[in-house]
Design an enzyme around this catalytic site. Structure first.
Site, short mmCIF file in Angstrom:
data_model
loop_
_atom_site.label_atom_id
_atom_site.label_comp_id
_atom_site.label_asym_id
_atom_site.label_seq_id
_atom_site.Cartn_x
_atom_site.Cartn_y
_atom_site.Cartn_z
N GLU A 180 41.22 47.90 38.35
CA GLU A 180 40.38 47.11 37.44
C GLU A 180 39.36 48.02 36.75
OE1 GLU A 180 38.49 42.75 37.62
OE2 GLU A 180 37.69 44.10 39.12
N GLU A 223 36.37 35.43 45.20
CA GLU A 223 36.83 35.56 43.81
C GLU A 223 36.69 37.03 43.46
OE1 GLU A 223 38.19 33.34 42.23
OE2 GLU A 223 37.49 31.43 43.01
N CYS A 258 40.31 40.47 26.65
CA CYS A 258 40.65 41.83 27.06
C CYS A 258 40.20 42.19 28.47
CB CYS A 258 40.19 42.85 26.03
SG CYS A 258 38.54 43.38 26.24
N LYS A 307 22.40 34.86 46.75
CA LYS A 307 21.96 36.24 46.50
C LYS A 307 22.62 36.74 45.23
CE LYS A 307 23.28 40.30 46.66
NZ LYS A 307 22.68 41.02 45.55
N GLY A 364 22.48 41.01 51.07
CA GLY A 364 23.86 40.51 51.19
C GLY A 364 24.38 40.73 52.60
P1 NDP Z 1 30.12 44.34 43.73
O1 NDP Z 1 31.31 43.68 44.31
O2 NDP Z 1 29.66 45.60 44.32
O3 NDP Z 1 28.85 43.35 43.76
C1 NDP Z 1 28.91 41.93 43.68
C2 NDP Z 1 27.78 41.34 44.52
O4 NDP Z 1 27.96 41.71 45.88
C3 NDP Z 1 26.39 41.86 44.11
O5 NDP Z 1 25.45 40.82 44.26
C4 NDP Z 1 26.17 42.94 45.14
O6 NDP Z 1 24.82 43.27 45.30
C5 NDP Z 1 26.76 42.31 46.38
N1 NDP Z 1 27.07 43.26 47.45
C6 NDP Z 1 27.33 44.59 47.35
N2 NDP Z 1 27.54 45.12 48.56
C7 NDP Z 1 27.42 44.11 49.46
C8 NDP Z 1 27.51 44.04 50.89
N3 NDP Z 1 27.79 45.10 51.64
N4 NDP Z 1 27.33 42.84 51.49
C9 NDP Z 1 27.05 41.75 50.75
N5 NDP Z 1 26.92 41.76 49.40
C10 NDP Z 1 27.11 42.92 48.77
O7 NDP Z 1 30.39 44.48 42.21
P2 NDP Z 1 29.58 45.32 41.14
O8 NDP Z 1 28.59 44.40 40.61
O9 NDP Z 1 29.06 46.62 41.60
O10 NDP Z 1 30.76 45.65 40.13
C11 NDP Z 1 31.75 46.61 40.47
C12 NDP Z 1 33.10 46.16 40.01
O11 NDP Z 1 33.42 44.87 40.57
C13 NDP Z 1 33.23 45.94 38.53
O12 NDP Z 1 33.45 47.08 37.83
C14 NDP Z 1 34.40 45.00 38.47
O13 NDP Z 1 35.58 45.72 38.57
C15 NDP Z 1 34.25 44.16 39.69
N6 NDP Z 1 33.65 42.86 39.41
C16 NDP Z 1 34.46 41.77 39.33
C17 NDP Z 1 33.95 40.54 39.02
C18 NDP Z 1 34.79 39.34 38.90
O14 NDP Z 1 34.36 38.37 38.31
N7 NDP Z 1 35.98 39.33 39.45
C19 NDP Z 1 32.52 40.37 38.75
C20 NDP Z 1 31.74 41.59 38.86
C21 NDP Z 1 32.31 42.76 39.20
P3 NDP Z 1 24.22 44.54 44.48
O15 NDP Z 1 24.18 44.08 43.07
O16 NDP Z 1 22.90 44.76 45.07
O17 NDP Z 1 25.16 45.68 44.73
#
Ligand code: NDP
Length: 463
Positions: free
Chosen positions: A370, A244, A270, A169, A206
């Site tokens: 973050e 992760e 960064c 997903k 999800g």
């Molecule tokens: P999220 O953690 O909200 O989303 C990551 C994934 O999880 C997306 O596919 C999202 O779907 C899905 N998801 C959200 N809610 C649920 C749930 N209840 N059950 C199962 N899956 C779910 O991250 P965001 O993309 O909103 O980013 C927010 C913050 O997360 C960023 O600002 C950053 O700080 C951090 N981040 C960290 C990353 C890393 O590599 N460590 C990568 C990306 C983000 P959907 O897109 O539909 O919400």
């Protein structure tokens, strides 16, 4: 306008049951460039059912057969590297160096896993026991928008190597990239149901995948908040989880560091290294160099090969980062460069001014949370002891950087840092080394043999 109206279930591109649509944007222009029809709970459960049907046969394929599949996946993904680059350019607008790396990595992770499999022993004898490493079952991968196909391919490569089937997903914000990578993976001609890809909302698709009893394993990349919610739900049915999550990584510039090496690296890393720890007596000198050298980090549309910093992925992420830029000043940090608002000359696109805060204390929220944007915090330390203490005084532990002219000294410092990865003097990527976090940056590891074993369960037969 790109219209994406299919999900990938049981070896075919099919119309989803879900009827909701989400718009797709080019973050560099804010223009809508497409729309995607989203999967719903029924699609999620159909995908799991397909993966479950495929599991018995796939889990009994030989190591040699899986190595062949991984090589086919590598060839199929590498073949369309140009299309992957283009999709990430229009939909994510990352700088060219990041996009090229991501597109190359997407194919190469399959070869890396094939290499691990060559020497991996699934059976071993321990005393009277025959121990076999068995695939964990139907696995689910939930991935974010920031490196769509690298995450999809990294997670899928480990599942395939282990003999697990998978439902993926991705973020709906990356639907164009997902479409291209799905077409590539389809070309590799794996058996029906071995992998399935359903783009939909996290709280719909999800959540349905996380709750599904037929799923044995979840591998997730994203925020700590979402990771925690998934882990809690997964515990209901004792799913194995690899998480992760976020980071607030320190970059420690030791007092003997060569600033010619350290400053460009600190700026380039960064997002991965958002707290810069500098010796107090060299603070002015280091800040002056940071301020000067950040100016060469050109912002703009990734079509321009000179661009080093792209926009935020969405209005929501832009607003979030702006909130932190305000907060930093309210908390008493000083703006060395950057700040709120749009960069000069960029009236369109979710661009953020590259920002460096000086005089940051480690108890400020900008040092603890973050931000996920081009925002750096400079903190000063008195001696190495204090540098290590500040570096470790965080809820996170994903990655850290250490800079020193003395490699042995840097390694001694690295040994004391609570993080899954410590990079010394900007060393290059090591694809087979484990990746993952200490503390609230998650648990479990990806890549190499650790990544493979995260999809395996030992079974002991004692006679
Ligand atoms: P999220 O953690 O909200 O989303 C990551 C994934 O999880 C997306 O596919 C999202 O779907 C899905 N998801 C959200 N809610 C649920 C749930 N209840 N059950 C199962 N899956 C779910 O991250 P965001 O993309 O909103 O980013 C927010 C913050 O997360 C960023 O600002 C950053 O700080 C951090 N981040 C960290 C990353 C890393 O590599 N460590 C990568 C990306 C983000 P959907 O897109 O539909 O919400």
């Amino acid at each position: 306008m790109r219209i994406i109206d299919r999900v990938y279930i049981d070896g075919s591109f099919v119309e989803p049951h879900g009827e909701q649509w989400a718009p797709l944007f080019n973050p560099a222009t804010e223009e809508q460039i497409g729309k995607v029809r989203l999967a719903d709970e029924e699609d999620a459960n159909r995908a799991v059912a397909a993966a479950r049907r495929a599991f018995p046969a796939f889990s009994n394929t030989s190591k040699e057969e899986r190595i062949t599949m991984l090589k086919r996946l590598h060839a199929a993904v590498s073949e369309r590297a140009g299309d992957l680059v283009e999709a990430m350019r229009v939909e994510y607008a990352a700088p060219p160096s990041f996009i090229d790396f991501a597109a190359r990595r997407a194919g190469n992770v399959f070869l890396d896993m094939a290499e691990i499999l060559e020497s991996y022993d699934f059976r071993r004898r321990i005393g009277r026991a025959d121990v076999e490493m068995r695939p964990s079952g139907v696995a689910v991968a939930i991935t974010p928008w920031n490196s769509n196909y690298s995450f999809i391919c990294g997670k899928l490569s480990a599942a395939i190597a282990s003999g697990s089937t998978m439902v993926i997903k991705p973020s709906e914000m990356s639907a164009i990239q997902t479409q291209v990578i799905t077409e590539c993976l389809h070309e590799a001609d794996l058996s029906k149901g071995v992998f399935n890809i359903v783009t939909g909302y996290g709280n719909v698709v999800g959540a349905a995948l996380t709750a599904n009893r037929d799923v044995s394993k979840i591998t997730f990349t994203g925020s700590t908040v979402t990771g925690r919610a998934i882990a809690q739900m997964a515990a209901t049915t004792m799913k194995r989880v690899t998480m992760e999550l976020g980071g607030k990584s320190p970059s420690i510039i030791l007092d003997d560091a060569d600033l010619q090496v350290a400053v460009p690296q600190v700026l380039a890393a960064c997002i991965a290294g958002s707290r810069i720890l500098v010796p107090a007596y060299r603070r002015d000198e280091i800040e002056a160099r940071l301020k000067e050298e950040v100016k060469v980090f050109t912002l703009g549309d990734p079509g321009d090969s000179e661009v080093r910093i792209g926009p935020m992925v969405s209005q929501k992420q832009w607003d979030r980062v702006q909130g932190y830029l305000r907060l930093g000043q309210e908390e008493g940090a000083t703006l060395l460069i950057g700040g709120e608002g749009r960069p000069e000359g960029l009236e369109r696109g979710w661009f953020v001014r590259p920002t460096i805060f000086s005089g940051v204390r480690n108890d400020m929220r900008i040092a603890r949370e973050e931000i996920f944007g081009p925002v750096l915090c400079v903190l000063s330390y008195r001696d190495e002891e204090e540098a290590i203490a500040i570096a470790n005084d965080t809820d996170y532990g994903l990655q850290a950087n250490v800079f020193s002219s003395d490699l042995e000294r840097a390694k001694r410092a690295a040994d004391r840092i609570e993080a899954g990865r410590v990079i010394i003097n900007g060393a290059p990527h090591e694809p087979l080394a484990p990746f993952g976090g200490f503390k609230q940056s998650g648990f479990g590891r990806e890549f190499g043999v650790f990544g493979l074993e995260a999809f395996l369960e030992p079974r002991a037969v004692i006679s």
